[in-house]
Design an enzyme around this catalytic site. Sequence first.
Site, PDB file in Angstrom:
ATOM      1  N   PRO A  92       0.870  -1.535   0.084  1.00  0.00           N
ATOM      2  CA  PRO A  92       0.016   0.076  -0.134  1.00  0.00           C
ATOM      3  C   PRO A  92       1.188   1.232   0.332  1.00  0.00           C
ATOM      4  O   PRO A  92       0.234   2.152  -0.082  1.00  0.00           O
ATOM      5  CB  PRO A  92      -1.140  -0.231   1.425  1.00  0.00           C
ATOM      6  CG  PRO A  92      -0.458  -1.044   1.940  1.00  0.00           C
ATOM      7  CD  PRO A  92       0.431  -1.976   1.223  1.00  0.00           C
ATOM      8  N   GLU A 119       2.204  -7.257   8.418  1.00  0.00           N
ATOM      9  CA  GLU A 119       2.710  -6.405   8.248  1.00  0.00           C
ATOM     10  C   GLU A 119       3.491  -6.195   7.618  1.00  0.00           C
ATOM     11  O   GLU A 119       4.223  -5.115   6.893  1.00  0.00           O
ATOM     12  CB  GLU A 119       2.987  -5.732   9.690  1.00  0.00           C
ATOM     13  CG  GLU A 119       2.145  -6.438  11.000  1.00  0.00           C
ATOM     14  CD  GLU A 119       1.348  -5.402  10.214  1.00  0.00           C
ATOM     15  OE1 GLU A 119      -0.324  -5.919  10.897  1.00  0.00           O
ATOM     16  OE2 GLU A 119       1.118  -4.481  10.508  1.00  0.00           O
ATOM     17  N   ARG A 161      -1.672  -8.737 -21.480  1.00  0.00           N
ATOM     18  CA  ARG A 161      -2.516  -8.097 -22.545  1.00  0.00           C
ATOM     19  C   ARG A 161      -1.990  -7.476 -22.919  1.00  0.00           C
ATOM     20  O   ARG A 161      -2.454  -7.532 -24.115  1.00  0.00           O
ATOM     21  CB  ARG A 161      -3.906  -7.593 -21.712  1.00  0.00           C
ATOM     22  CG  ARG A 161      -3.850  -6.562 -21.154  1.00  0.00           C
ATOM     23  CD  ARG A 161      -5.262  -5.868 -20.396  1.00  0.00           C
ATOM     24  NE  ARG A 161      -6.168  -5.507 -21.366  1.00  0.00           N
ATOM     25  CZ  ARG A 161      -6.441  -4.162 -22.259  1.00  0.00           C
ATOM     26  NH1 ARG A 161      -5.826  -3.293 -22.072  1.00  0.00           N
ATOM     27  NH2 ARG A 161      -7.085  -4.503 -23.116  1.00  0.00           N
ATOM     28  N   ASP A 176      -7.839   2.001 -24.979  1.00  0.00           N
ATOM     29  CA  ASP A 176      -7.904   0.858 -23.484  1.00  0.00           C
ATOM     30  C   ASP A 176      -7.485   2.360 -23.931  1.00  0.00           C
ATOM     31  O   ASP A 176      -7.339   3.462 -23.707  1.00  0.00           O
ATOM     32  CB  ASP A 176      -6.756   0.633 -23.079  1.00  0.00           C
ATOM     33  CG  ASP A 176      -6.546  -1.000 -23.627  1.00  0.00           C
ATOM     34  OD1 ASP A 176      -7.616  -1.201 -24.086  1.00  0.00           O
ATOM     35  OD2 ASP A 176      -5.276  -1.372 -22.702  1.00  0.00           O
TER      36      ASP A 176
HETATM   37  N1  JF8 Z   1      -0.210  -3.854  -3.730  1.00  0.00           N
HETATM   38  C1  JF8 Z   1      -0.771  -3.622  -2.703  1.00  0.00           C
HETATM   39  C2  JF8 Z   1      -1.926  -3.257  -2.066  1.00  0.00           C
HETATM   40  C3  JF8 Z   1      -2.507  -3.713  -0.132  1.00  0.00           C
HETATM   41  C4  JF8 Z   1      -1.322  -4.139   0.318  1.00  0.00           C
HETATM   42  C5  JF8 Z   1      -0.226  -5.488  -0.177  1.00  0.00           C
HETATM   43  C6  JF8 Z   1       0.186  -5.322   0.340  1.00  0.00           C
HETATM   44  C7  JF8 Z   1       0.086  -5.904   1.827  1.00  0.00           C
HETATM   45  C8  JF8 Z   1       0.616  -7.559   2.611  1.00  0.00           C
HETATM   46  C9  JF8 Z   1      -0.160  -7.332   3.924  1.00  0.00           C
HETATM   47  N2  JF8 Z   1      -1.606  -6.457   3.406  1.00  0.00           N
HETATM   48  C10 JF8 Z   1      -0.895  -5.697   2.052  1.00  0.00           C
HETATM   49  C11 JF8 Z   1      -2.194  -4.983   1.392  1.00  0.00           C
HETATM   50  N3  JF8 Z   1      -2.956  -3.081  -0.437  1.00  0.00           N
HETATM   51  N4  JF8 Z   1      -3.911  -1.839  -0.638  1.00  0.00           N
HETATM   52  C12 JF8 Z   1      -2.827  -2.047  -1.806  1.00  0.00           C
HETATM   53  N5  JF8 Z   1      -2.766  -1.164  -2.603  1.00  0.00           N
END
Ligand code: JF8
Length: 250
Positions: A92, A119, A161, A176
């Site tokens: 994230p 985490e 794609r 697209d």
């Molecule tokens: N890409 C992306 C993500 C994630 C994500 C990715 C990896 C882990 C590992 C634990 N929690 C996670 C959330 N949340 N929102 C996104 N756009």
Amino acid sequence: MRLDVVTIFPEYLEPLNVSLVGKARARGQLDVQVHDLREWTYDRHNTVDDTPYGGGPGMVMKTDPWGACLDDALADGYEAGAHGPVLVVPTPSGRPFTQELAVELSERPWLVFAPARYEGIDRRVIDEYATRMPVYEVSIGDYVLAGGEAAVLVITEAVARLLPGVLGNAESHRDDSFAPGAMADLLEGPVFTKPPEWRGRGIPDVLLSGHHGKIARWRRDEAFRRTTLNRPDLIERCDPASFDKKDREM
Ligand SMILES: N#Cc1c(-c2ccc3cc[nH]c3c2)n[nH]c1N
């Protein structure tokens, strides 16, 4: 293109066996290897996580299983440089995953995905492999998932794609949403198919006119209207001059 995915939920990647990606694998256009991280653990509980240094909630994914698994995945044909792998880490806190980035990744021969859980992965793992290859830490959107596997599915489909021959000619990704060109940064407009009438709803007359110039202009106007409604932030990025030029060409 080769894709390696390291995960504690290999079954989560089953969708890579169906539809567009599955067909590309069957045709040999994609080589996808999914690795169960727990096969690189050597304790009786197959431990992949531990408590975070400095305290705090949750658990952190341990270095050793990741290092052992990535080393094995990369040992198979690894070479540094333009023809080598890149590490893709869904997080994230990563850079936004965009169509532009999908195009960039589609031009690489080998993507190694490291979707985390808990985490996240001990930072030393990313730092270690960043000494050997480009690392892309990417986010698929401003919301929080429980792990990175869903992001791997999204990124893989967006990239696959774009590979030559994966989309049939009729499914060109030329128009697209977000693809380069005069419609760049505009959302796609509405689409219609047979029957000509359904529950009292017909088809826009222009689409039945056979006038390609008018149809193209209508589609562009509809794309502009939908973008203004749903993504006004993209409108500033459009170059209206390209529309005027397009009109003159019609
Ligand atoms: N890409 C992306 C993500 C994630 C994500 C990715 C990896 C882990 C590992 C634990 N929690 C996670 C959330 N949340 N929102 C996104 N756009």
